[in-house]
Design an enzyme around this catalytic site. Structure first.
Site, PDB file in Angstrom:
ATOM      1  N   SER A 147     -24.097  -4.856 -40.203  1.00  0.00           N
ATOM      2  CA  SER A 147     -23.676  -5.346 -41.523  1.00  0.00           C
ATOM      3  C   SER A 147     -24.887  -5.983 -42.191  1.00  0.00           C
ATOM      4  O   SER A 147     -25.916  -6.216 -41.547  1.00  0.00           O
ATOM      5  CB  SER A 147     -22.586  -6.406 -41.302  1.00  0.00           C
ATOM      6  OG  SER A 147     -22.462  -7.249 -42.430  1.00  0.00           O
ATOM      7  N   TYR A 160     -18.441 -13.671 -37.515  1.00  0.00           N
ATOM      8  CA  TYR A 160     -18.793 -12.303 -37.937  1.00  0.00           C
ATOM      9  C   TYR A 160     -20.320 -12.172 -38.039  1.00  0.00           C
ATOM     10  O   TYR A 160     -20.912 -11.198 -37.566  1.00  0.00           O
ATOM     11  CB  TYR A 160     -18.122 -12.024 -39.286  1.00  0.00           C
ATOM     12  CG  TYR A 160     -18.239 -10.605 -39.796  1.00  0.00           C
ATOM     13  CD1 TYR A 160     -17.301  -9.644 -39.433  1.00  0.00           C
ATOM     14  CD2 TYR A 160     -19.270 -10.221 -40.649  1.00  0.00           C
ATOM     15  CE1 TYR A 160     -17.389  -8.337 -39.909  1.00  0.00           C
ATOM     16  CE2 TYR A 160     -19.371  -8.930 -41.126  1.00  0.00           C
ATOM     17  CZ  TYR A 160     -18.421  -7.992 -40.761  1.00  0.00           C
ATOM     18  OH  TYR A 160     -18.514  -6.700 -41.235  1.00  0.00           O
TER      19      TYR A 160
HETATM   20  P1  NDP Z   1     -11.081  -1.652 -41.768  1.00  0.00           P
HETATM   21  O1  NDP Z   1     -10.372  -2.954 -41.584  1.00  0.00           O
HETATM   22  O2  NDP Z   1     -10.765  -0.821 -42.960  1.00  0.00           O
HETATM   23  O3  NDP Z   1     -10.913  -0.741 -40.452  1.00  0.00           O
HETATM   24  C1  NDP Z   1     -11.174  -1.275 -39.178  1.00  0.00           C
HETATM   25  C2  NDP Z   1     -10.731  -0.286 -38.122  1.00  0.00           C
HETATM   26  O4  NDP Z   1     -10.994  -0.858 -36.831  1.00  0.00           O
HETATM   27  C3  NDP Z   1      -9.250   0.011 -38.186  1.00  0.00           C
HETATM   28  O5  NDP Z   1      -9.023   1.379 -37.883  1.00  0.00           O
HETATM   29  C4  NDP Z   1      -8.677  -0.879 -37.084  1.00  0.00           C
HETATM   30  O6  NDP Z   1      -7.455  -0.357 -36.608  1.00  0.00           O
HETATM   31  C5  NDP Z   1      -9.791  -0.802 -36.052  1.00  0.00           C
HETATM   32  N1  NDP Z   1      -9.792  -1.890 -35.074  1.00  0.00           N
HETATM   33  C6  NDP Z   1      -9.815  -3.226 -35.318  1.00  0.00           C
HETATM   34  N2  NDP Z   1      -9.788  -3.898 -34.157  1.00  0.00           N
HETATM   35  C7  NDP Z   1      -9.760  -2.966 -33.162  1.00  0.00           C
HETATM   36  C8  NDP Z   1      -9.707  -3.029 -31.749  1.00  0.00           C
HETATM   37  N3  NDP Z   1      -9.699  -4.211 -31.091  1.00  0.00           N
HETATM   38  N4  NDP Z   1      -9.668  -1.870 -31.037  1.00  0.00           N
HETATM   39  C9  NDP Z   1      -9.670  -0.666 -31.673  1.00  0.00           C
HETATM   40  N5  NDP Z   1      -9.713  -0.548 -33.009  1.00  0.00           N
HETATM   41  C10 NDP Z   1      -9.748  -1.682 -33.738  1.00  0.00           C
HETATM   42  O7  NDP Z   1     -12.640  -2.016 -41.726  1.00  0.00           O
HETATM   43  P2  NDP Z   1     -13.901  -1.280 -42.371  1.00  0.00           P
HETATM   44  O8  NDP Z   1     -13.716   0.176 -42.343  1.00  0.00           O
HETATM   45  O9  NDP Z   1     -14.233  -1.956 -43.637  1.00  0.00           O
HETATM   46  O10 NDP Z   1     -15.032  -1.702 -41.316  1.00  0.00           O
HETATM   47  C11 NDP Z   1     -15.475  -0.843 -40.265  1.00  0.00           C
HETATM   48  C12 NDP Z   1     -16.727  -1.445 -39.644  1.00  0.00           C
HETATM   49  O11 NDP Z   1     -17.727  -1.596 -40.645  1.00  0.00           O
HETATM   50  C13 NDP Z   1     -16.521  -2.832 -39.040  1.00  0.00           C
HETATM   51  O12 NDP Z   1     -17.315  -2.983 -37.880  1.00  0.00           O
HETATM   52  C14 NDP Z   1     -17.024  -3.747 -40.137  1.00  0.00           C
HETATM   53  O13 NDP Z   1     -17.434  -5.000 -39.649  1.00  0.00           O
HETATM   54  C15 NDP Z   1     -18.181  -2.937 -40.653  1.00  0.00           C
HETATM   55  N6  NDP Z   1     -18.626  -3.315 -41.985  1.00  0.00           N
HETATM   56  C16 NDP Z   1     -17.794  -3.202 -43.051  1.00  0.00           C
HETATM   57  C17 NDP Z   1     -18.237  -3.547 -44.315  1.00  0.00           C
HETATM   58  C18 NDP Z   1     -17.389  -3.422 -45.527  1.00  0.00           C
HETATM   59  O14 NDP Z   1     -17.852  -3.861 -46.593  1.00  0.00           O
HETATM   60  N7  NDP Z   1     -16.182  -2.873 -45.460  1.00  0.00           N
HETATM   61  C19 NDP Z   1     -19.589  -4.077 -44.521  1.00  0.00           C
HETATM   62  C20 NDP Z   1     -20.380  -4.162 -43.327  1.00  0.00           C
HETATM   63  C21 NDP Z   1     -19.899  -3.780 -42.108  1.00  0.00           C
HETATM   64  P3  NDP Z   1      -6.258  -1.253 -35.999  1.00  0.00           P
HETATM   65  O15 NDP Z   1      -6.294  -2.592 -36.688  1.00  0.00           O
HETATM   66  O16 NDP Z   1      -5.053  -0.440 -36.309  1.00  0.00           O
HETATM   67  O17 NDP Z   1      -6.555  -1.335 -34.536  1.00  0.00           O
END
Ligand code: NDP
Length: 256
Positions: A147, A160
């Site tokens: 990130s 985070y």
């Molecule tokens: P979302 O919240 O849209 O999606 C997150 C995904 O991770 C979901 O499919 C969720 O599914 C899954 N997830 C969460 N916890 C777990 C777990 N313990 N085991 C398995 N799956 C899990 O997030 P984003 O798409 O925005 O983010 C994706 C990545 O990108 C993250 O690492 C985030 O930190 C990073 N990121 C995002 C940014 C942004 O601006 N959006 C910026 C910088 C980094 P479920 O809850 O159903 O398990």
């Protein structure tokens, strides 16, 4: 130059947290480049819907629902891959959560949950994947999703920020131990991307204005804009690149 350098045909990619958001966009992108995709999140239904969505787009996909922060669940998932003859060539450690709260009010359980999901899980899943890549002797690719906060802090996001800073260094640690075995471990650092995770921030006029004013691109990023870096790091085009983090942030980290 031939684009075959970026061809992922015949490779299998496990993308954690790929039922929605950035993970799903990366699944679509790596799938379109030829990879077979393993969709993951904690929910069976969400994973199945993700698999069907990808298949509808002509992408070879299967599902594996498990909690990436649960060591026993991660081990069991890889044992099922072994039993089914599934060999992972590309791992994207993408699953992540956010928890916004000032540190003075932050409970240990919330600190730990964010560290477990955003950092320890990448070690747990990476360790299982790398063990098998080493045994096969054909190398592999690990892409950890960092990130902007791998580099810079912002108030109310301490766990985070710490976890994402750790992702940058975990990528280097993986490279230090596994590069000699043909595994390239690198990271992508997305900027502010419009996904479910940020829905409230996009809808907050003050935050939205801050993102646009602070970013040379003057806009939020879209999840699809991370695909190019992911294909690059998943493909033969990056075979001599190790321990790097590529920021895909519209230039936000480049300005004050
Ligand atoms: P979302 O919240 O849209 O999606 C997150 C995904 O991770 C979901 O499919 C969720 O599914 C899954 N997830 C969460 N916890 C777990 C777990 N313990 N085991 C398995 N799956 C899990 O997030 P984003 O798409 O925005 O983010 C994706 C990545 O990108 C993250 O690492 C985030 O930190 C990073 N990121 C995002 C940014 C942004 O601006 N959006 C910026 C910088 C980094 P479920 O809850 O159903 O398990």
């Amino acid at each position: 130059m031939s684009l075959s350098l970026f061809d992922l045909t015949g490779r299998t990619a496990l993308i954690t947290g790929s039922a929605r958001g950035i993970g799903m966009s990366l699944a679509e992108g790596l799938g379109a480049a030829g990879a077979r995709i393993i969709v993951n999140s904690r929910g069976d239904d969400a994973v199945q819907a993700g698999v069907e969505h990808l298949r509808g787009a002509g992408i070879d996909a299967i599902g594996a629902a498990f909690d990436v922060a649960d060591e026993a669940a991660v081990r069991a998932a890889f044992e099922r891959f072994d039993a089914d003859g599934i060999k992972i060539d590309i791992l994207v450690n993408n699953a992540g959560i956010q928890h916004r709260q000032p540190m003075l009010e932050l409970a240990l359980a919330d600190w730990q949950r964010v560290l477990d999901t955003n950092l320890t899980a990448a070690f747990l899943v990476g360790r299982e994947a790398a063990r098998r890549m080493l045994q096969r002797g054909r190398g592999g690719k690990i892409i950890n999703i960092g990130s902007l906060m791998s580099e810079a802090a912002r108030a109310t996001t301490a766990p985070y920020t710490v976890a994402k800073g750790g992702i940058k260094m975990l990528s280097k640690a993986m490279a230090a131990e596994w590069a000699a075995h043909g595994i390239q471990a690198n990271a992508i650092g997305p900027g502010y991307i419009h996904t479910d995770m940020n829905e409230k921030l996009v809808a907050d006029p003050a935050f939205d204005a801050w993102v646009k004013a602070s970013n040379p691109a003057r806009r939020w990023g879209q999840p699809q804009e991370l695909v190019g870096a992911a294909i690059f790091l998943a493909s033969a085009a990056s075979d001599y690149i190790n321990g790097q983090i590529i920021y895909v942030d519209g230039g936000m980290l480049s300005v004050l």
